[in-house]
Scaffold this active site. Structure first.
Site, PDB file in Angstrom:
ATOM      1  N   HIS A  65      78.889 -20.716  33.770  1.00 10.60           N
ATOM      2  CA  HIS A  65      77.671 -20.977  34.546  1.00 10.60           C
ATOM      3  C   HIS A  65      77.971 -21.795  35.801  1.00 10.60           C
ATOM      4  CE1 HIS A  65      74.654 -19.505  31.636  1.00 10.60           C
ATOM      5  NE2 HIS A  65      75.516 -19.904  30.719  1.00 10.60           N
ATOM      6  N   GLU A  86      76.025 -21.766  38.342  1.00  8.44           N
ATOM      7  CA  GLU A  86      74.740 -21.959  39.013  1.00  8.44           C
ATOM      8  C   GLU A  86      74.015 -23.241  38.618  1.00  8.44           C
ATOM      9  OE1 GLU A  86      73.362 -20.288  35.080  1.00  8.44           O
ATOM     10  OE2 GLU A  86      75.161 -20.309  36.314  1.00  8.44           O
ATOM     11  N   CYS A  99      76.702 -15.061  32.195  1.00  8.37           N
ATOM     12  CA  CYS A  99      76.660 -15.268  30.751  1.00  8.37           C
ATOM     13  C   CYS A  99      76.183 -13.994  30.049  1.00  8.37           C
ATOM     14  CB  CYS A  99      75.815 -16.491  30.408  1.00  8.37           C
ATOM     15  SG  CYS A  99      76.160 -17.116  28.742  1.00  8.37           S
TER      16      CYS A  99
END
Length: 296
Positions: free
Chosen positions: A178, A180, A90
């Site tokens: 994202h 993660e 990001c």
């Protein structure tokens, strides 16, 4: 052999998520550094085996308000120039793009929520294939975007933004989305980003939570495969580079085979005597210095 990973954070709840466990499983010692709380310019960021620059609710161009961003740009420039494993997520991806000379700027619309990514041909041939739309949706949470840096390879796009992932060189990866995040971790996002959620049309905590219940578990499973594969890939590249470097040292200095063998085994994780590599390397490099000075 223990490896070192440093994660640079901008807000405490945007952490490594699923990547943290994968790193520990693959022998990394993980250290978090808060960008706003330390003097980044006093840390040697060429030392860690891996650096991850995480997300945050500021712009990659906001260094007048957040001077530490200049240090982060310098860190990224140094690591990319040295071909060292580096991940930007990001804001981290936007900083990576900017460090490579690309423009970072506000997008036309905020992209917040769960949606698939479209992989390019290069993306399909990369570890990102584990995150292809037939396998999982991913979380998007950004309002800024960036141009693809010169020399970078686009790996993924979305319906709203063309540049969702790119690689640069052999060991650098920028991810606008994202991969993660986890369901548990996102509950903290819903609090930390409450103002942004409430001010963004058609975005609500209830809807985000519903979609998270639908997609997060699958993403975590697929992301684990993605992280594992990418890490193994870049570690193999780094080991090859280390081998070449040691061969060059041997040519210059006639490094004893026992030292070279121990160093190579350390880099591939086969050393039966861990922690000796630093001592051995010092001996080898001392030989370089003595040889160039005409000593011994």
């Amino acid at each position: 052999m223990t490896k070192n990973a440093i994660a640079i954070t901008h807000v405490c709840f945007e952490d490594l998520g699923s990547l943290h466990q994968v790193l520990e499983q693959q022998g990394y010692h993980v250290t978090y550094i808060k960008a706003a709380s330390v003097y980044l310019d006093r840390i040697d960021f060429l030392y860690p085996d891996l650096v991850i620059i995480l997300g945050g609710p500021i712009g990659a161009y906001d260094e007048s308000d957040y001077p530490f961003l200049k240090d982060e740009l310098h860190i990224i420039e140094q690591r990319l120039a040295a071909n060292l494993p580096t991940i930007g997520i990001c804001l981290g991806a936007q900083l990576m793009a900017r460090a490579l000379g690309a423009r970072v700027y506000p997008g036309g619309v905020k992209e917040i929520g769960w949606a698939p990514i479209e992989l390019s041909y290069a993306g399909q041939k990369s570890p990102l294939n584990y995150l292809a739309k037939e396998h999982t949706a991913v979380l998007h949470w950004h309002g800024d975007t960036f141009d693809l840096p010169d020399g970078a390879t686009r790996l993924a796009s979305s319906s709203k933004y063309k540049n969702q992932a790119f690689s640069w060189g052999e060991c650098a990866l920028g991810l606008q989305f994202h991969p993660e995040v986890t369901a548990t971790g996102l509950e903290h996002w819903f609090v930390g980003h409450a103002c942004e959620i409430s001010s963004t049309p058609d975005v609500t905590v209830a809807e985000l939570r519903k979609d998270t219940a639908m997609f997060a578990q699958k993403l975590e499973f697929q992301a684990t495969l993605f992280w594992q594969t990418w890490l193994k890939q870049v570690e193999a590249i780094q080991n090859q580079l280390m081998e070449v470097d040691l061969m060059e040292i041997e040519v210059k200095v006639k490094m004893p085979r026992s030292i070279k063998k121990a160093l190579l085994e350390e880099t591939t994780g086969n050393n039966l005597f861990p922690h000796l590599s630093d001592q051995l390397l010092q001996k080898g490099l001392r030989g370089v210095a003595l040889n160039s000075a005409g000593g011994e």
